[in-house]
Write an enzyme that holds these catalytic residues in place. Structure first.
Site: not given
Ligand code: G6P
Length: 615
Positions: A2, A27, A74, A100-101, A488, A492, A495, A511, A610
């Site tokens: 947010c 955000r 968000w 925000n929170g 990574e 990438k 996402e 395995h 983010k």
């Protein structure tokens, strides 16, 4: 998560808020909304979806006012829709709040307020807050600031919030706990900006104050800025000068921030070691950690805490520090560490790695480590962020603002700082021969040039991407410090393109994941020259034997893998320990093109944000 922005002064607030929200959209982008005071009325406009939807919704409306608040969401409590969008009104539409929170005890507050006759329109935790403030003001007959203070005393959770009221057209009230909030001081101390980070403020003023936890700021066009804490103690604002430049927040001719940030890496890696590394003189140092070096050198172990991409950078650091400096390293998911009752003592050094410096779990993990006596350090990108302020010491990555939600240049900058750290510790501990140490410094200095050469392969990588854009799954394999590169690479891809992807240590493939391999499975392998090269070649053969498609990242001049792979991307040779800084780049570019070819929003992938300021 947010983004919040607010303005009070002589200018029209609406364009400032809209522009601010666009900057903060990284955000969260589930909904956007604003509230403005105009001729004694508190007007509210909010819409599900991106800021662009809000702009469309407000098009043609006569919106004015010199005081306003804005929010980009968000979603945590309540699905993303118009009603749950912020700001939230008090029942009499006198007060509006952006937040925000997470208010953890919102349910108890809500039930109590419902008994007292309050009607809730949304499913959000924030609405409980606005009704609580309103209720306290009415029942205790106190000023708004006192009502806010009393409300926050009974709230459990995290918040950055701004309160606007039509009874107080000259002021805004803001508060923070565990979620960031910056105050920008504009002209004549009679104009103020409030925001989750400095990006909405930078073009208006460079004078800022970062609020600390449990502080409440009142910005008043007549009386200026006043800060108290929730216990009502007066605080002296610490005014800082912003070192952020507007051009860093724009796309600079690129179609997307992600591509701009990928292409910035030769510069961002260079900025990261500028002044810290001089190969010719055999010099390497991290200024921010200088005074605490002994603690690191004497540490029983170094524990890294991080989330997401930053956790992958820490994984690379584990290989580097253990091998080069011979210090025991552990890498922890911050969210697991904090709830695991970890064994931590004064002999440990705990280092948080975080692009934003605001990730809730990483912050909480650090606080826990501190409470148990460990020294706590931070490696952050955002200057002035919460982690950088609560740690004993730290180093900035100097990558510049990263706006694309998928992290790219921040990752390579983190790996660069961590490499500098490993080299400095190795130097002090004398665990490397002089020639090996010097050669690593020289190689590190050459990385930006080598990254440039990989960026030149953009068109080739785009052609390769076209072959795999319709894949349903993908596997990424690597060994040694290329294993976190595989993780990574997979992150990438998943996402931003929503293709299911997994990263594995190449030998672990046998395995389990090998069962997934067929002619439809692309397997991205980091197969550069080094200790495990031959082993990785065997793993490639195992994939080929099962008709999997191999896309290999190889060292320039490689012939062996070239013969086996369906596609190869050659990268310049470097020291094995520095391969992650180069091998990551083609994987970023691949994901970018695949996502774009699938019609995905690469800068703002679905459901993500983010800066994850909730746990
Ligand atoms: C989110 C972001 C990731 C990031 C992670 C940790 O998930 O989308 O890009 O790696 O948070 O964030 P931090 O700011 O602590 O590095």
């Amino acid at each position: 998560m947010c983004g919040i922005v607010a303005y009070i002064g002589k200018k029209e607030a609406f364009p400032i808020l809209i522009k601010g929200l666009s900057r903060l959209e990284y955000r969260g982008y589930d909904s956007a909304g604003i509230a403005l005071l105009d001729s004694g009325e508190l007007n509210l406009y909010k819409k599900q979806g991106k800021v662009a939807n809000l702009v469309e919704f407000t098009n043609g409306k006569n919106i004015h006012g010199n005081v306003g608040i804005g929010h980009t969401r968000w979603a945590t409590h309540g699905e993303p829709n118009d009603v749950n969008a912020h700001p939230h009104y008090s029942m009499d539409k006198r007060i509006a709040v952006i937040h925000n929170g997470i208010i953890e005890n919102y349910d108890t507050i809500r039930e109590e307020l419902i008994k007292r006759g309050y009607v809730f329109k949304s499913q959000t935790d924030t609405e409980a807050l606005v009704h609580l403030i309103d209720d306290i003001q009415k029942t205790e007959k106190v000023e708004l600031i006192e009502a806010v203070r009393h409300a926050l005393q009974s709230v459990i959770g995290a918040y950055a919030l701004v309160v606007i009221s039509k009874d107080h057209p000259n002021q805004l009230i803001a508060a923070r706990k565990s979620s960031p909030l910056v105050v920008g001081i504009g002209e004549d101390n009679s104009e103020f900006y409030l925001a989750s980070d400095a990006t909405p403020i930078v073009e208006y003023t460079n004078q800022v104050v970062y609020l600390n936890d449990e502080e409440i700021a009142v910005v008043d066009v007549n009386e200026g800025l006043r800060i108290t804490n929730i216990a009502n103690q007066e605080k002296t604002p610490y005014i800082q000068e912003l070192e952020l430049h507007l051009e860093a927040l724009e796309k600079g001719g690129y179609e997307h921030f992600m591509m701009k940030e990928i292409f910035e890496q030769p510069r961002s890696i260079h900025d990261c070691f500028r002044g810290r590394l001089n190969a010719a003189e055999g010099f390497v140092q991290l200024g921010g950690l200088k005074d605490y070096e002994k603690r690191l050198l004497n540490a029983k172990r170094i524990v890294f805490v991080a989330c997401g991409t930053s956790w992958h950078a820490c994984q690379v650091a584990e290989y580097l520090i253990e091998d080069l400096a011979r210090i025991n390293v552990e890498v922890e998911y911050a969210s697991e560490f904090r709830y695991r009752n970890p064994i931590i003592s004064e002999k440990d050094v705990v280092i948080a790695v975080s692009q934003s410096g605001e990730t809730a779990d990483t912050l909480a993990a650090l606080e826990l480590a501190k409470a148990r006596g460990a020294s706590i350090f931070g490696i952050c990108n955002v200057v002035g962020s919460s982690i950088s302020r609560i740690t004993d010491a730290g180093s900035y990555t100097h990558a510049g603002p990263e706006i694309g939600v998928a992290s790219t240049k921040a990752f390579t900058a983190q790996v660069t700082v961590l490499t500098l750290l490993a080299l400095r510790l190795a130097y002090k501990k004398e665990t490397l021969s002089n020639s090996r140490f010097r050669s690593l410094l020289t190689e590190l200095e050459a990385i930006p040039e080598k990254v440039k050469r990989v960026l030149d392969k953009n068109e080739l990588i785009k052609e390769i991407a076209a072959h795999y854009k319709d894949s349903a799954n993908a596997l990424y394999l690597g060994r040694g410090s290329s294993f976190p590169v595989a993780l990574e690479g997979a992150l990438k891809l998943k996402e931003i393109s929503y293709i299911h992807a997994e990263g594995y240590p190449a030998a672990e493939m046998k395995h389990g994941p090998i069962a997934l391999i067929d002619e439809d499975m692309p397997v991205f392998v980091i197969a550069t020259k080094g200790t495990s090269y031959e082993k990785v070649v065997s793993n490639i053969q195992e994939v080929k034997a099962r008709k999997g498609k191999i896309i290999a990242i190889v060292t320039e001049g490689d012939t062996q893998v070239k013969e086996m792979a369906d596609h190869v991307i050659e990268i310049p040779a470097t020291d094995e320990h520095l391969v992650p800084l180069i091998a990551t780049i083609p994987l970023q570019i691949l994901s970018y093109h695949i996502a774009l070819m699938r019609g995905c929003n690469v800068d703002q992938p679905r459901n993500l944000a983010k800066s994850v300021t909730v746990e």
